[in-house]
Design an enzyme around this catalytic site. Sequence first.
Site, PDB file in Angstrom:
ATOM      1  N   LYS A 188     -59.896  33.770  33.218  1.00  0.00           N
ATOM      2  CA  LYS A 188     -60.432  33.030  32.071  1.00  0.00           C
ATOM      3  C   LYS A 188     -59.571  31.793  31.823  1.00  0.00           C
ATOM      4  O   LYS A 188     -58.457  31.866  31.331  1.00  0.00           O
ATOM      5  CB  LYS A 188     -60.439  33.875  30.791  1.00  0.00           C
ATOM      6  CG  LYS A 188     -61.299  33.190  29.717  1.00  0.00           C
ATOM      7  CD  LYS A 188     -60.945  33.530  28.304  1.00  0.00           C
ATOM      8  CE  LYS A 188     -59.791  32.786  27.732  1.00  0.00           C
ATOM      9  NZ  LYS A 188     -59.998  31.321  27.568  1.00  0.00           N
ATOM     10  N   GLU A 263     -45.973  34.881  30.775  1.00  0.00           N
ATOM     11  CA  GLU A 263     -45.193  33.640  30.853  1.00  0.00           C
ATOM     12  C   GLU A 263     -45.444  32.909  29.548  1.00  0.00           C
ATOM     13  O   GLU A 263     -46.536  32.379  29.342  1.00  0.00           O
ATOM     14  CB  GLU A 263     -45.685  32.749  32.005  1.00  0.00           C
ATOM     15  CG  GLU A 263     -45.723  33.399  33.358  1.00  0.00           C
ATOM     16  CD  GLU A 263     -44.373  33.402  34.030  1.00  0.00           C
ATOM     17  OE1 GLU A 263     -43.363  33.064  33.368  1.00  0.00           O
ATOM     18  OE2 GLU A 263     -44.323  33.744  35.214  1.00  0.00           O
ATOM     19  N   CYS A 297     -44.313  24.311  29.514  1.00  0.00           N
ATOM     20  CA  CYS A 297     -43.558  25.423  28.925  1.00  0.00           C
ATOM     21  C   CYS A 297     -42.059  25.251  29.158  1.00  0.00           C
ATOM     22  O   CYS A 297     -41.251  25.682  28.348  1.00  0.00           O
ATOM     23  CB  CYS A 297     -44.054  26.752  29.463  1.00  0.00           C
ATOM     24  SG  CYS A 297     -44.156  26.821  31.237  1.00  0.00           S
ATOM     25  N   GLU A 396     -41.453  25.861  19.371  1.00  0.00           N
ATOM     26  CA  GLU A 396     -42.072  25.152  20.488  1.00  0.00           C
ATOM     27  C   GLU A 396     -43.126  24.190  19.939  1.00  0.00           C
ATOM     28  O   GLU A 396     -44.104  24.607  19.333  1.00  0.00           O
ATOM     29  CB  GLU A 396     -42.730  26.148  21.449  1.00  0.00           C
ATOM     30  CG  GLU A 396     -43.286  25.448  22.679  1.00  0.00           C
ATOM     31  CD  GLU A 396     -43.929  26.396  23.687  1.00  0.00           C
ATOM     32  OE1 GLU A 396     -44.796  27.186  23.293  1.00  0.00           O
ATOM     33  OE2 GLU A 396     -43.560  26.323  24.875  1.00  0.00           O
TER      34      GLU A 396
HETATM   35  P1  NAI Z   1     -52.895  30.046  23.440  1.00  0.00           P
HETATM   36  O1  NAI Z   1     -51.747  30.891  23.792  1.00  0.00           O
HETATM   37  O2  NAI Z   1     -53.730  30.439  22.276  1.00  0.00           O
HETATM   38  O3  NAI Z   1     -53.877  29.904  24.705  1.00  0.00           O
HETATM   39  C1  NAI Z   1     -53.602  30.306  26.028  1.00  0.00           C
HETATM   40  C2  NAI Z   1     -54.753  31.129  26.593  1.00  0.00           C
HETATM   41  O4  NAI Z   1     -54.862  32.346  25.862  1.00  0.00           O
HETATM   42  C3  NAI Z   1     -56.121  30.461  26.490  1.00  0.00           C
HETATM   43  O5  NAI Z   1     -56.868  30.773  27.650  1.00  0.00           O
HETATM   44  C4  NAI Z   1     -56.738  31.151  25.299  1.00  0.00           C
HETATM   45  O6  NAI Z   1     -58.141  31.156  25.325  1.00  0.00           O
HETATM   46  C5  NAI Z   1     -56.189  32.543  25.425  1.00  0.00           C
HETATM   47  N1  NAI Z   1     -56.161  33.327  24.196  1.00  0.00           N
HETATM   48  C6  NAI Z   1     -55.989  32.894  22.922  1.00  0.00           C
HETATM   49  N2  NAI Z   1     -56.037  33.918  22.062  1.00  0.00           N
HETATM   50  C7  NAI Z   1     -56.251  35.034  22.783  1.00  0.00           C
HETATM   51  C8  NAI Z   1     -56.384  36.409  22.465  1.00  0.00           C
HETATM   52  N3  NAI Z   1     -56.319  36.843  21.218  1.00  0.00           N
HETATM   53  N4  NAI Z   1     -56.584  37.292  23.476  1.00  0.00           N
HETATM   54  C9  NAI Z   1     -56.638  36.874  24.754  1.00  0.00           C
HETATM   55  N5  NAI Z   1     -56.528  35.586  25.104  1.00  0.00           N
HETATM   56  C10 NAI Z   1     -56.325  34.668  24.141  1.00  0.00           C
HETATM   57  O7  NAI Z   1     -52.383  28.572  23.219  1.00  0.00           O
HETATM   58  P2  NAI Z   1     -53.081  27.426  22.347  1.00  0.00           P
HETATM   59  O8  NAI Z   1     -53.641  27.978  21.091  1.00  0.00           O
HETATM   60  O9  NAI Z   1     -53.996  26.694  23.220  1.00  0.00           O
HETATM   61  O10 NAI Z   1     -51.828  26.511  21.988  1.00  0.00           O
HETATM   62  C11 NAI Z   1     -51.029  26.805  20.844  1.00  0.00           C
HETATM   63  C12 NAI Z   1     -49.577  26.670  21.169  1.00  0.00           C
HETATM   64  O11 NAI Z   1     -49.228  27.620  22.152  1.00  0.00           O
HETATM   65  C13 NAI Z   1     -49.156  25.350  21.775  1.00  0.00           C
HETATM   66  O12 NAI Z   1     -48.924  24.390  20.811  1.00  0.00           O
HETATM   67  C14 NAI Z   1     -47.913  25.735  22.510  1.00  0.00           C
HETATM   68  O13 NAI Z   1     -46.814  25.764  21.656  1.00  0.00           O
HETATM   69  C15 NAI Z   1     -48.197  27.121  22.970  1.00  0.00           C
HETATM   70  N6  NAI Z   1     -48.616  27.128  24.379  1.00  0.00           N
HETATM   71  C16 NAI Z   1     -47.688  27.413  25.304  1.00  0.00           C
HETATM   72  C17 NAI Z   1     -48.008  27.386  26.641  1.00  0.00           C
HETATM   73  C18 NAI Z   1     -46.996  27.687  27.662  1.00  0.00           C
HETATM   74  O14 NAI Z   1     -47.285  27.563  28.852  1.00  0.00           O
HETATM   75  N7  NAI Z   1     -45.813  28.068  27.287  1.00  0.00           N
HETATM   76  C19 NAI Z   1     -49.360  27.032  27.102  1.00  0.00           C
HETATM   77  C20 NAI Z   1     -50.296  26.798  26.036  1.00  0.00           C
HETATM   78  C21 NAI Z   1     -49.897  26.834  24.723  1.00  0.00           C
END
Ligand code: NAI
Length: 492
Positions: A188, A263, A297, A396
């Site tokens: 996904k 991660e 990240c 972050e």
């Molecule tokens: P997120 O962690 O919500 O999204 C990442 C993935 O998880 C997406 O595919 C999303 O659809 C999925 N996801 C979200 N909620 C879920 C749930 N309850 N169950 C299963 N899958 C779920 O990140 P988002 O909201 O896009 O960004 C918010 C913050 O997260 C960013 O500002 C950043 O700080 C952090 N982030 C960190 C990343 C990293 O690689 N360390 C990557 C993306 C975001």
Amino acid sequence: MAQIEVLSEVSKFLEGSPKMTIGGKPTEAGSGKTFTVIDPSTAQVITEVPRAEMGDVDAAVASARAAFDDKRWSGLRPGKRTEVLYKLGELIKRNINELSQLESLDSGKPIKIASGEMWMAGEVFRYFSGWPTKMFGETNPTTDDQFVYTLREPVGVCGGIIPWNFPLIMAAWKIAPALAFGNTIVLKPAEQTPLTAMRLAELALEAGVPEGVINVVTGFGEEAGQALAQHHDVDKIAFTGSTEVGRKILHASEGNLKRVTLELGGKSPNIVFPDADMKRAAKGSMFGIFLNSGQICTAGSRILVERSIHDEFIESLVAATASMRLGPGMDDETGMGPVVSEQQMKRVTGYIDIGRSEGAEVVSGGNRAEELGDGYFVEPTIFAGVRNDMRIAQEEIFGPVAAVIPVDDVDHAIEVANNTIYGLAATVWTNDLSKAHRVARGVKAGTVWINSTGQYDPSTSFGGYKQSGFGRELGVHSMEAYTELKSVWVSL
Ligand code: NAI
Ligand code: MG
């Protein structure tokens, strides 16, 4: 400005309202619902994709399960699996222009950088294509009347949930090892950037990956993501994203105790000592935080500078930052694109306000770049006078915001570096060999870069300490994440 022309195959892909791939077939959501995909450089809608819900995830998992159980993939001769995975890597490279444009339009990435990333995604498949022929087991030193050996077996149906910062690379990081070790997968992609993963599923079929082995479902985290994480017929979840959602994945996975690798976020220290090559350190530190608009990240978001060179280093850093050209993704002179979404832009500018109110000083940037139109552009921003206990040094931000923190010496640098809930990466700039290695040992982080930053290679395992997650991806250690180990006892 050197705006790139959109390729006809890209327009065609977008106009065809891209479909999910389930069981090898182009598939719409059962409900018929879709959601919009936005180009962050213009804030314009570029296409719509299916909005998968639980029923669609069920169908994708069932397809991956059937493909796993009848061994249409794991039962192939290992050399044949090598051939197919290598070919997929080749197809990515052959379609690099199309994929780069899709990635750039979807995420706002500068086209030149997107192109490099597509190449790296191809490399990930090439690297893992070598593994099917190397899933060795062992013979164990038990007593003379026993013969004990181990078998490495695939885990089964894997779920991959990925973020929007490196869409195709993240897809490759999940799919390539899963397949190399004989698994099937449901991926996904992030709702902000689904396009290249959708195209990848098509290329995989062209490369000869059997139907049902790679399934791609597009949808929102709380719907499709949650459904996948909690699914009882998924044996393993590999997640990359926020620490907050990482916790949710862990909870969701408890029903069938599926294996999980996470991660997660970071607040990585980038340490500069006076004996470093200053030019290199300034330029490197600048890229370390501003590459991909800081949406990495491992971004070196805390720049720890030894006090004796603090002011001089800030000057060099600001000068290096001035050379970073902010602009739309599809302009081949752009060095830094917009952030991925309106939500992310608000989050980042919100943190800039927080930094100001905490008393840190903006020495570069500090605003939304409104002159670039409706796109989600934020200026590369540097805060000086930051204390490590400020929110901009602890949380972050995931945007182009650097916090410069003065430190006294090596021990103090290590102490400040470790004073965070995260432990993903660390960078150190010094020409003193022993200092470099003292820091490498002292920091609690899964990756340490000495005199460079942001390096990745499929051969080198990657993952976090502390709340940056657990498990390792890439390299030899990815085998642990994607295989089961079976011990077989034979009495002689
Ligand atoms: P997120 O962690 O919500 O999204 C990442 C993935 O998880 C997406 O595919 C999303 O659809 C999925 N996801 C979200 N909620 C879920 C749930 N309850 N169950 C299963 N899958 C779920 O990140 P988002 O909201 O896009 O960004 C918010 C913050 O997260 C960013 O500002 C950043 O700080 C952090 N982030 C960190 C990343 C990293 O690689 N360390 C990557 C993306 C975001
Ligand atoms: Mg989210």
